[in-house]
Design a protein around this motif. Sequence first.
Motif, mmCIF file in Angstrom:
data_model
loop_
_atom_site.group_PDB
_atom_site.id
_atom_site.type_symbol
_atom_site.label_atom_id
_atom_site.label_comp_id
_atom_site.label_asym_id
_atom_site.label_seq_id
_atom_site.Cartn_x
_atom_site.Cartn_y
_atom_site.Cartn_z
ATOM 1 N N LYS A 1 -9.298 1.490 4.173
ATOM 2 C CA LYS A 1 -9.564 0.086 4.490
ATOM 3 C C LYS A 1 -10.998 -0.327 4.136
ATOM 4 O O LYS A 1 -11.285 -1.503 4.025
ATOM 5 C CB LYS A 1 -9.263 -0.205 5.957
ATOM 6 C CG LYS A 1 -10.104 0.574 6.923
ATOM 7 C CD LYS A 1 -9.798 0.192 8.360
ATOM 8 C CE LYS A 1 -10.546 1.140 9.287
ATOM 9 N NZ LYS A 1 -9.749 1.692 10.337
ATOM 10 N N ASP B 1 -5.653 3.375 7.693
ATOM 11 C CA ASP B 1 -6.577 4.055 8.602
ATOM 12 C C ASP B 1 -7.032 5.405 8.068
ATOM 13 O O ASP B 1 -8.025 5.957 8.526
ATOM 14 C CB ASP B 1 -5.913 4.277 9.968
ATOM 15 C CG ASP B 1 -5.672 2.963 10.673
ATOM 16 O OD1 ASP B 1 -6.441 2.032 10.403
ATOM 17 O OD2 ASP B 1 -4.737 2.876 11.461
ATOM 18 N N ASP B 2 -6.266 5.952 7.114
ATOM 19 C CA ASP B 2 -6.590 7.289 6.612
ATOM 20 C C ASP B 2 -7.757 7.247 5.647
ATOM 21 O O ASP B 2 -8.006 6.244 5.006
ATOM 22 C CB ASP B 2 -5.386 7.853 5.846
ATOM 23 C CG ASP B 2 -4.292 8.289 6.782
ATOM 24 O OD1 ASP B 2 -4.554 8.347 7.987
ATOM 25 O OD2 ASP B 2 -3.186 8.569 6.296
ATOM 26 N N LEU C 1 -1.108 13.765 3.152
ATOM 27 C CA LEU C 1 0.159 13.310 3.719
ATOM 28 C C LEU C 1 1.228 13.234 2.629
ATOM 29 O O LEU C 1 2.383 13.613 2.846
ATOM 30 C CB LEU C 1 -0.055 11.934 4.347
ATOM 31 C CG LEU C 1 0.857 11.547 5.502
ATOM 32 C CD1 LEU C 1 0.754 12.557 6.618
ATOM 33 C CD2 LEU C 1 0.481 10.177 6.019
ATOM 34 N N ILE C 2 0.836 12.766 1.474
ATOM 35 C CA ILE C 2 1.780 12.687 0.354
ATOM 36 C C ILE C 2 2.215 14.093 -0.064
ATOM 37 O O ILE C 2 3.392 14.343 -0.303
ATOM 38 C CB ILE C 2 1.140 11.929 -0.822
ATOM 39 C CG1 ILE C 2 1.072 10.438 -0.466
ATOM 40 C CG2 ILE C 2 1.942 12.114 -2.102
ATOM 41 C CD1 ILE C 2 0.332 9.603 -1.446
ATOM 42 N N PRO D 1 0.792 -1.224 0.000
ATOM 43 C CA PRO D 1 0.000 0.000 0.000
ATOM 44 C C PRO D 1 0.832 1.286 0.000
ATOM 45 O O PRO D 1 1.869 1.358 0.639
ATOM 46 C CB PRO D 1 -0.810 -0.106 1.298
ATOM 47 C CG PRO D 1 -0.025 -1.020 2.166
ATOM 48 C CD PRO D 1 0.715 -1.942 1.273
ATOM 49 N N LEU D 2 0.353 2.271 -0.754
ATOM 50 C CA LEU D 2 0.960 3.604 -0.724
ATOM 51 C C LEU D 2 0.203 4.500 0.249
ATOM 52 O O LEU D 2 0.757 5.428 0.808
ATOM 53 C CB LEU D 2 0.905 4.247 -2.114
ATOM 54 C CG LEU D 2 1.825 3.693 -3.187
ATOM 55 C CD1 LEU D 2 1.517 4.347 -4.516
ATOM 56 C CD2 LEU D 2 3.273 3.946 -2.818
ATOM 57 N N LEU D 3 -1.087 4.204 0.392
ATOM 58 C CA LEU D 3 -1.905 5.008 1.289
ATOM 59 C C LEU D 3 -2.102 4.235 2.586
ATOM 60 O O LEU D 3 -2.239 3.016 2.572
ATOM 61 C CB LEU D 3 -3.269 5.282 0.654
ATOM 62 C CG LEU D 3 -3.265 6.113 -0.635
ATOM 63 C CD1 LEU D 3 -4.632 6.059 -1.296
ATOM 64 C CD2 LEU D 3 -2.883 7.545 -0.352
ATOM 65 N N CYS D 4 -2.127 4.970 3.691
ATOM 66 C CA CYS D 4 -2.290 4.334 4.993
ATOM 67 C C CYS D 4 -3.704 3.780 5.143
ATOM 68 O O CYS D 4 -4.667 4.435 4.772
ATOM 69 C CB CYS D 4 -2.034 5.375 6.073
ATOM 70 S SG CYS D 4 -0.797 4.870 7.194
#
Lengths: 264, 301
Positions: B127, B84-85, B93-94, B79-82
């Motif tokens: 998620k 929980d976000d 964030l990026i 994954p590149l994206l968290c």
Amino acid sequence: MRLSPYIAYAKKCFLGRSAYRFDHIMDIISTCMQFFIFCEIYKALYGGSSEIDGITMPMITTNFVLAMGLNAVFYPDDYFLPNKIWDGSIATELLRPISFKGRMIAENLGNALFSLIFHFLPVLIIAVLTVGVSAPASAVMFLLFLLSAALGFGVLWAISFAVQMTAFWLINIWSLITIKNVFVNVLSGSMIPLWFMPEWMRGVLDFTPFSSIYFTPVQIYLGQLSYGEIALKCAVQLVWIAVIYLVGDILWKKGQQKLVVQGG
Amino acid sequence: MINFENVSKYALNNVSIHIPKGEIVGLIGASGAGKTTMIKLSCGLLAPESGRVYTLDKNPVLNRKLYKNNISTFIAGVPLLCHDDTVSQGFELIRNMYGIEKTEFHKRYEKLSEQLDFGKYESQSVKNLSLGQRMRAELGAALIYEPKLLLLDEPNVGLDENGKSVLCEILTERCKNGMTVLMTSHDMSGVSKMCGRIALLDGGKLVFYGSEDNLRSRYAPIDVMRVKICGNIPDFEDLPLKKYFVQGDILTLSYNSNHITSAEILKLILRQTSVSEVSIRKPSLESIISQLKKGGYYELY
């Protein structure tokens, strides 16, 4: 180095914690229960005497509330790296334009700040209202306590950092982390105040990083140390941070090398 | 952009390849052929056992920091994206990490979220997204800081037809502006549509590297022509046909397009009879690859 991404990570962690309120309230209750149980045990052990070996009951309770409170605040995420190695996301982390270690510190600090405000303070207030906690020896000692507590956090963080780095080779380090936590809990005075350790044991503990995590700040808070001793103890904390961090950093570099050669 | 010199690592065995700037190169081959290894070698996540890898003229393992803003790596399943976000938090964030200016970032985000259509669930956490939705958002995350080199490992997994064609559009457009793409894929029609060059790995060896037309003329030059004729059946005696057969008024011819063009055949037919319908079928990339795997087309050469 730009700080804003790290602040963003710290903030994210801070806010993330507030999402699980029930869990958090249970955490506070569990700390309080632990605290009360320990106080009752020591009350029984004291059996009405006002002091044993010069250690009074208020000193004991103060030790517990500070050590357990700090224990709640000092909760580095031991699985930060292991989880990322486990699910393979360490790969993307390494390709990001920010320092992985920096991010780790930022997230732990965000966590710690949350715990300080919403875990330590409520527990402290409950303890003050029920059992009673001694006031700090003096305002100066209180400031030195804060300094030493921050250094204690540094020692604990460095230990966690170094232990986590072994995950590059061992992958599953649950047992190692558990052993580390037992050492930290028993030898740092958050379960048994180190005053009650046998003399030889205290001598040995002085040569380990554990006593400098919680016990040094507590001693400073209670005014048991002279300025000279405080300077020495804080220097010891600094040395431990440097030494353990360096070991961890060597493992970190070797680990990345291993990742590049053998794959994650 | 990327240069492999006699690289061996895991399955890869003595691979040399040069990936030029502005090109979309499709890495294809069976599972375990070494495609992902090549991607990881290119971004410095792996070091070669022997040989040398240069990315942007530097050794990617030693210069990883330098690349962070120039290379975007997307590996399916990592994954590149968290988790929980929410999607928009992940992008913020990026933005923060890569230090992109806010209005500029917003402009790019608007465009990408519209193209890849992840704007409508930007406030949901990652998620909770379906695989396809997550892939769209993650592809956006890989593209948003406008890297010079994009490494994609199976970007089509979970994407629907629309998603695949949108990705194809975006990559083609970006490459006109100088981005280079190295991608692995099992989606042959996608590869055929967007990749200027195809690198075919088989058993750790680079068995072919070049354009699709090149691949076809080398390994699968047999075209099939179906002609509906009105009148006499023409005579083909002189022509180098592989085979032909007649079924009613439909004539089916197969021939090696390296030896004779369809225009020549058609001209000959039209000289002898009249024709009402013509269709020419070239083998699809998919069938070439599966035939190659079986060793079928090799016997031609």
